[in-house]
Enzyme design. Sequence first.
Site, PDB file in Angstrom:
ATOM      1  N   SER A  64       0.833  -1.210   0.000  1.00 26.81           N
ATOM      2  CA  SER A  64       0.000   0.000   0.000  1.00 26.81           C
ATOM      3  C   SER A  64       0.862   1.252   0.000  1.00 26.81           C
ATOM      4  O   SER A  64       1.993   1.257   0.497  1.00 26.81           O
ATOM      5  CB  SER A  64      -0.916   0.025   1.227  1.00 26.81           C
ATOM      6  OG  SER A  64      -1.775  -1.084   1.243  1.00 26.81           O
ATOM      7  N   GLN A  65       0.281   2.319  -0.532  1.00 26.54           N
ATOM      8  CA  GLN A  65       0.922   3.629  -0.521  1.00 26.54           C
ATOM      9  C   GLN A  65       1.101   4.078   0.942  1.00 26.54           C
ATOM     10  O   GLN A  65       0.213   3.861   1.765  1.00 26.54           O
ATOM     11  CB  GLN A  65      -0.044   4.578  -1.247  1.00 26.54           C
ATOM     12  CG  GLN A  65       0.400   5.992  -1.348  1.00 26.54           C
ATOM     13  CD  GLN A  65      -0.617   6.839  -2.109  1.00 26.54           C
ATOM     14  OE1 GLN A  65      -1.542   6.300  -2.737  1.00 26.54           O
ATOM     15  NE2 GLN A  65      -0.449   8.129  -2.042  1.00 26.54           N
TER      16      GLN A  65
END
Length: 216
Positions: A64-65
């Site tokens: 994930s970012q």
Amino acid sequence: MTDTFEAKGKRKKLVAELRQKGISDEEVLRAIDTVPRHLFMDPAFLSHAYVDKAFPITSGQTISQPYTVAVQSSLLRVKKRNKILEIGTGSGYQAAILAEMGAKVYTIERFRELFLKSQRILTSLGYSADFFYGDGYEGKPQYGPFDGIIITAASPDVPDLLLYQLKTGGRLVVPLGNSGSQVMTVVERTGPESFERSEHGNFVFVPMLKGTVNGK
Ligand code: SAH
């Protein structure tokens, strides 16, 4: 692979960027400043480890970012020694952030390869978490109830089985929606049969899928 002076510097910049984007939970920011994200990434993307973006890991999945990790971690309202269940271990980075924040982490992954790999990384970094290979839709009732449950894959609806594994006052954080875009949603258990929902912006995740994958 180890942490480096250069990586530490890049993390400081990333933390400053996340502050600018509105992240204010100091414990979350401290954890992002501490956990070496580059060690969780595919070697091909190493130079991008501290860019605020999601990147591919193995098995067609993504890490994930950082902004997304920060939002979900903030919404969980983690306190030390809280029991947190994560669905979608992936690279293990989100699990490491929660462990760094002092949570007791239980994490489930449907890809055997990721389950094995993430466990090795967290262990080598000195974090303890309980790893499970399986379908997260079932949750882990035998280890609950939990203070928080975080789903790090897109779910079309709120999995009921998971809601009932929350303590009263516990929070489920889930990106709700189909592929394309999801709405970050918090469902708080306010009583044995009562739940309150709130929405926190749009995000993009890989889908939450049923069953397990036992390939290489
Ligand atoms: N938290 C991860 C992000 C992983 S991406 C990180 O920090 O890197 C989402 C992950 O959810 C993928 O690895 C995917 O395989 C997993 N996943 C999807 N559906 C699942 C399910 N039903 N049970 C367990 N894991 C699931």
